[in-house]
Design a protein around this motif. Sequence first.
Motif, short mmCIF file in Angstrom:
data_model
loop_
_atom_site.label_atom_id
_atom_site.label_comp_id
_atom_site.label_asym_id
_atom_site.label_seq_id
_atom_site.Cartn_x
_atom_site.Cartn_y
_atom_site.Cartn_z
N PHE A 181 0.79 -1.13 0.10
CA PHE A 181 -0.10 -0.12 -0.13
C PHE A 181 0.88 1.27 0.19
CE2 PHE A 181 -2.68 -3.22 1.75
CZ PHE A 181 -3.82 -2.94 1.08
N PRO A 182 0.86 1.78 -1.15
CA PRO A 182 1.87 3.27 -1.24
C PRO A 182 1.31 4.22 -0.38
CG PRO A 182 0.92 2.47 -3.31
CD PRO A 182 0.29 1.77 -2.48
N SER A 183 1.95 4.84 0.77
CA SER A 183 1.71 5.61 1.50
C SER A 183 2.84 6.64 2.08
CB SER A 183 0.99 4.93 3.01
OG SER A 183 0.99 5.92 3.94
N PRO A 184 2.54 8.01 2.08
CA PRO A 184 3.53 9.05 2.62
C PRO A 184 3.81 8.49 4.19
CG PRO A 184 1.65 10.05 2.28
CD PRO A 184 1.20 8.66 1.69
N ALA A 185 2.79 7.71 4.76
CA ALA A 185 3.20 7.29 6.01
C ALA A 185 3.81 5.81 6.08
CB ALA A 185 1.92 7.36 6.71
N LEU A 217 3.50 -1.16 4.01
CA LEU A 217 3.18 0.26 3.60
C LEU A 217 4.33 0.75 3.02
CD1 LEU A 217 0.55 -0.37 5.20
CD2 LEU A 217 0.25 1.91 5.79
N MET A 218 4.41 1.41 1.92
CA MET A 218 5.55 1.87 1.52
C MET A 218 5.47 3.49 0.95
SD MET A 218 8.13 -0.10 1.05
CE MET A 218 8.29 -1.73 1.90
N SER A 219 6.54 4.28 1.46
CA SER A 219 6.60 5.37 1.13
C SER A 219 7.89 5.84 0.06
CB SER A 219 7.04 6.39 2.06
OG SER A 219 7.13 7.81 1.57
N LEU A 220 7.65 6.53 -0.99
CA LEU A 220 8.86 6.74 -2.18
C LEU A 220 9.83 7.94 -1.39
CD1 LEU A 220 7.38 6.99 -5.68
CD2 LEU A 220 8.30 5.23 -4.39
N GLY A 221 9.25 8.62 -0.57
CA GLY A 221 10.12 9.74 0.08
C GLY A 221 9.35 10.90 0.91
N ASP A 222 9.97 11.64 1.24
CA ASP A 222 9.41 12.71 2.17
C ASP A 222 8.59 13.81 1.53
OD1 ASP A 222 9.84 11.04 4.28
OD2 ASP A 222 11.75 12.15 4.75
N TYR A 223 7.66 13.64 0.66
CA TYR A 223 6.77 14.61 -0.17
C TYR A 223 5.55 13.84 -0.47
CZ TYR A 223 8.87 11.45 -3.68
OH TYR A 223 9.22 10.55 -4.33
N VAL A 224 4.46 14.60 -0.49
CA VAL A 224 3.18 14.07 -0.83
C VAL A 224 2.50 14.08 -2.18
CG1 VAL A 224 0.89 14.32 0.25
CG2 VAL A 224 2.61 14.84 1.76
N LEU A 225 2.18 12.91 -2.70
CA LEU A 225 1.50 12.82 -3.74
C LEU A 225 -0.13 12.56 -3.61
CD1 LEU A 225 3.78 9.92 -5.18
CD2 LEU A 225 3.92 12.22 -5.82
N ASN A 226 -0.66 12.84 -4.75
CA ASN A 226 -2.18 12.92 -4.62
C ASN A 226 -2.65 11.45 -4.34
OD1 ASN A 226 -2.72 15.46 -4.75
ND2 ASN A 226 -3.00 15.66 -6.87
N GLY A 227 -2.19 10.43 -4.59
CA GLY A 227 -2.55 8.98 -4.38
C GLY A 227 -1.25 7.98 -4.74
N GLY A 228 -1.74 6.57 -4.46
CA GLY A 228 -0.66 5.83 -4.77
C GLY A 228 -0.39 5.33 -6.14
N VAL A 284 0.96 6.94 -9.08
CA VAL A 284 2.30 7.03 -9.53
C VAL A 284 3.39 6.53 -8.70
CG1 VAL A 284 3.95 9.22 -10.01
CG2 VAL A 284 1.71 9.49 -10.61
N ALA A 285 3.16 6.39 -7.55
CA ALA A 285 3.98 5.76 -6.52
C ALA A 285 4.14 4.15 -6.95
CB ALA A 285 3.74 5.71 -5.13
N SER A 286 3.15 3.53 -7.04
CA SER A 286 2.93 2.27 -7.52
C SER A 286 3.40 1.92 -8.93
CB SER A 286 1.50 1.69 -7.69
OG SER A 286 0.98 1.54 -6.46
CL1 6GU Z 1 3.88 5.86 -1.80
N1 6GU Z 1 1.97 8.00 -1.79
C1 6GU Z 1 1.59 9.12 -1.60
N2 6GU Z 1 0.63 9.54 -1.51
N3 6GU Z 1 2.50 10.22 -1.43
C2 6GU Z 1 3.70 9.83 -1.43
C3 6GU Z 1 4.28 8.50 -1.40
C4 6GU Z 1 3.31 7.59 -1.60
N4 6GU Z 1 5.75 8.41 -1.26
C5 6GU Z 1 5.85 9.62 -1.16
N5 6GU Z 1 4.97 10.72 -1.21
#
Ligand code: 6GU
Length: 231
Positions: free
Chosen positions: A85-89, A133-144, A146-148
């Motif tokens: 589950f892509p998530s900034p958290a 739960l996986m984050s790409l980095g410390d910034y916020v995308l609108n949803g999962g 692009v991260a997926s």
């Molecule tokens: Cl995985 N999801 C969202 N919504 N924002 C992000 C992210 C993921 N990784 C970095 N920012």
Amino acid sequence: MRVDVVTIFPAFFDVLEVSLLGKARGAGLLDVRVHDLRDYATDRHRSVDDTPYGGGAGMVMKPEPWGAALDAIIADAATAPTFIFPSPAGELFSQRTARELSDAEHLVFGCGRYEGIDERVFAYAATLGDVRLMSLGDYVLNGGEVASMAMIEAIGRLIPGVVGNPESLVEESHENGLLEYPSYTKPASWRGQDVPDVLLSGHHRRVAEWRREQQMTRTRTRRPDLLPPSS
Ligand code: 6GU
């Protein structure tokens, strides 16, 4: 490898048809199936979100469509999948994570939108397989979505046969914990800039030493966080 994606925007994944990963799909190395979460909604408006308990801004994705979508994917799965589950958290996704996941038999990407997915969905998924739960980095995308896509590309290219020359996987940034060395091709002189002499010397050991130095210098200036504190 089988990859399922659950999303309310299936069109994001049309791009998987082209380029490197498109070829991998064609060759049967990667079996990607994209599912529209709205197909698993139960009301006539096909709603997938609702207001948060406890109040606050935004909407939360309802658990029922997620439960039905995950059940449908599991129904014809040969093995317990890993749910991502892509998530900034989430925990940070890295080249190490990509390598780890590249020998999985079955990955399921759950793309959240709005303020997130009802927390009980993660606990339910954990009864069906591993959950990360996986984050790409410390910034916020609108949803999962692009991260997926980013994770599918990073993982998919590590599957044997997907990248033509396996050596090109070894010498790149992050594979040895350092940034990649600079690359040059012909012409040897271009708009007043010359290719470093050592690369024209044919001296393999000196070339290797120079590249190593370049990797160290670049990493120290651009990404000191990658180096051990002692250096
Ligand atoms: Cl995985 N999801 C969202 N919504 N924002 C992000 C992210 C993921 N990784 C970095 N920012």
